[in-house]
Design a protein around this motif. Structure first.
Motif, short mmCIF file in Angstrom:
data_model
loop_
_atom_site.label_atom_id
_atom_site.label_comp_id
_atom_site.label_asym_id
_atom_site.label_seq_id
_atom_site.Cartn_x
_atom_site.Cartn_y
_atom_site.Cartn_z
N MET A 1 0.83 -1.18 0.00
CA MET A 1 0.00 0.00 0.00
C MET A 1 0.88 1.25 0.00
N LEU A 2 0.52 2.20 -0.84
CA LEU A 2 1.27 3.45 -0.92
C LEU A 2 0.97 4.33 0.29
N LYS A 3 2.00 4.96 0.79
CA LYS A 3 1.85 5.88 1.91
C LYS A 3 2.35 7.26 1.49
N ILE A 4 1.61 8.27 1.86
CA ILE A 4 2.02 9.64 1.62
C ILE A 4 2.72 10.13 2.89
N ASP A 5 3.95 10.61 2.77
CA ASP A 5 4.73 11.04 3.93
C ASP A 5 4.45 12.51 4.24
N LEU B 1 -2.83 12.38 -5.10
CA LEU B 1 -2.24 12.05 -3.81
C LEU B 1 -3.28 12.16 -2.70
N TYR B 2 -4.17 13.12 -2.80
CA TYR B 2 -5.24 13.24 -1.82
C TYR B 2 -6.11 11.98 -1.82
N GLU B 3 -6.45 11.49 -3.01
CA GLU B 3 -7.27 10.29 -3.12
C GLU B 3 -6.55 9.07 -2.53
N ILE B 4 -5.25 8.96 -2.77
CA ILE B 4 -4.48 7.85 -2.22
C ILE B 4 -4.42 7.94 -0.70
N ALA C 1 -3.57 15.53 4.49
CA ALA C 1 -4.41 15.26 3.32
C ALA C 1 -5.20 16.49 2.93
N GLU C 2 -5.68 17.23 3.91
CA GLU C 2 -6.47 18.43 3.62
C GLU C 2 -5.63 19.50 2.93
N VAL C 3 -4.35 19.58 3.26
CA VAL C 3 -3.47 20.53 2.60
C VAL C 3 -3.32 20.16 1.13
#
Length: 86
Positions: free
Chosen positions: A1-5, A35-38, A13-15
């Protein structure tokens, strides 16, 4: 699973969502929104299907964001013919 750092860049996510809504170029909006969707739990495959992009492209955006930061998602014209309209 991809993670956004997010923590690395002091974001959330809101930013990313706000950046997507405020970006001046459509490609930047697309990248930030992907990226927000991920970050909301979708996979790169799902986002790719919804946007018409290859899942590998979406994963590259995530990796570039994680390694370089949010400025890497901002579209920059890299050459070719200038646009016919401004």
């Amino acid at each position: 699973m991809l993670k956004i750092d997010f923590l690395r860049w002091g974001e959330s996510a809101e930013v990313l969502r706000e950046k997507a809504l405020r970006a001046t170029h459509p490609r930047s909006r697309e990248r930030f929104m992907a990226l927000y969707e991920i970050s909301g739990g979708k996979s790169a495959t799902q986002v790719g299907r919804e946007t018409g992009r290859n899942a590998q492209t979406i994963m590259e955006w995530v990796h570039r964001y994680n390694e370089v930061g949010p400025q890497t998602l901002v579209y920059q014209r890299s050459g070719g013919h200038p646009p016919l309209y401004l």
